[in-house]
Design a protein around this motif. Structure first.
Motif, mmCIF file in Angstrom:
data_model
loop_
_atom_site.group_PDB
_atom_site.id
_atom_site.type_symbol
_atom_site.label_atom_id
_atom_site.label_comp_id
_atom_site.label_asym_id
_atom_site.label_seq_id
_atom_site.Cartn_x
_atom_site.Cartn_y
_atom_site.Cartn_z
ATOM 1 N N GLU A 1 43.716 35.146 45.671
ATOM 2 C CA GLU A 1 44.316 36.478 45.569
ATOM 3 C C GLU A 1 44.985 36.897 46.871
ATOM 4 O O GLU A 1 46.077 37.486 46.862
ATOM 5 N N ASP B 1 49.017 37.649 47.396
ATOM 6 C CA ASP B 1 49.555 38.912 47.933
ATOM 7 C C ASP B 1 50.560 38.641 49.051
ATOM 8 O O ASP B 1 51.606 39.301 49.132
ATOM 9 N N GLU B 2 50.233 37.688 49.940
ATOM 10 C CA GLU B 2 51.145 37.376 51.039
ATOM 11 C C GLU B 2 52.440 36.761 50.519
ATOM 12 O O GLU B 2 53.534 37.110 50.967
#
Length: 246
Positions: A123, A127-128
């Motif tokens: 996760e 996100d990055e």
């Protein structure tokens, strides 16, 4: 797959450029795997966190390991710790064995013990990547814990398993240096094995591991979903990380 030749780490490489079963290819310069970063030179830091734009480091080591070799502290770079192994396990159980089928079974045990850590790593990387920034995840040697995490991540986005195996065995590139690095830390030793015993990795180990994940955990995507990663998050990460065919 791009292997970086650094002064202070021996097993850092890009997970970009790998073909998928559908004819796509993972994007380069976004997701990196590696070994412990505590000896990075200033040139290494400039490359990783300047030129390459890595903004997140995920440390998969235990707190016990980090007490001896602390995590990197880089201005503007977030470092998080998602330990895969339980505290107190390293050095008190036999070092992973050289037989591929047995090592694959050890890996499945590591995966199930570290389910939450692997899911949170996925996760955080997603996100990055969604933000267009780079993320690097690592353990001590960048072989076993990092290897199974990379395998799950790549398998979840449908990377060809032959390519996953090729990435896995690329950790043999600097085997002697990685072994010496492990030998510096007394917690990697036990009564029957030492860090100098680190054998070369064999593709059959990670291939058998993924087969066991299929048979016992329903596959990499199902494993991540069962660990709490929404299926839409997996689909979005795939769209963000994989360039389509053509």
């Amino acid at each position: 797959m791009r292997i970086l030749e650094l002064d202070g780490a021996w097993n850092v490489r890009d997970l970009g450029g790998l073909p998928t079963e559908s004819g796509g290819r993972t994007r380069e310069g976004l997701v990196w795997r590696g070994d412990a970063l505590h000896r990075l030179s200033s040139k290494d830091r400039d490359l990783l966190f300047g030129e390459l734009g890595i903004r997140l480091v995920i440390d998969l080591r235990t707190q016990e390991e980090q007490l001896i070799h602390p995590p990197v502290d880089i201005p503007g770079v977030q470092t998080v710790n998602f330990s895969i192994l339980p505290e107190g396990k390293i050095g008190r159980e036999p070092f992973p064995v050289a037989f591929p089928s047995d090592l694959a079974r050890v890996y499945v045990k590591n995966l199930t013990e570290g389910t939450a850590a692997v899911a949170r790593t996925f996760e955080a990387i997603a996100d990055e990547v969604a933000a267009g920034a780079g993320a690097l995840f690592h353990c001590a040697a960048g072989r076993d814990r990092t290897g199974i995490t990379a395998a799950i991540l790549l398998d979840a986005v449908d990377v060809d398993r032959r390519e996953i195996a090729a990435d896995y065995v690329a950790s043999n590139h600097h085997l002697s240096q990685v072994s010496k690095r492990l030998a510096e830390n007394p917690i990697y030793h036990n009564d029957t094995h030492t860090a100098e015993d680190v054998p070369p990795l064999q593709a059959a180990a990670i291939e058998s591991f993924l087969e066991l994940v299929d048979m016992e955990l329903g596959g990499s995507v199902n494993f991540l979903q069962s660990a709490g990663v929404p299926v839409e998050a997996i689909r979005k990460f795939t769209a963000d990380f994989v360039l389509p065919a053509g």
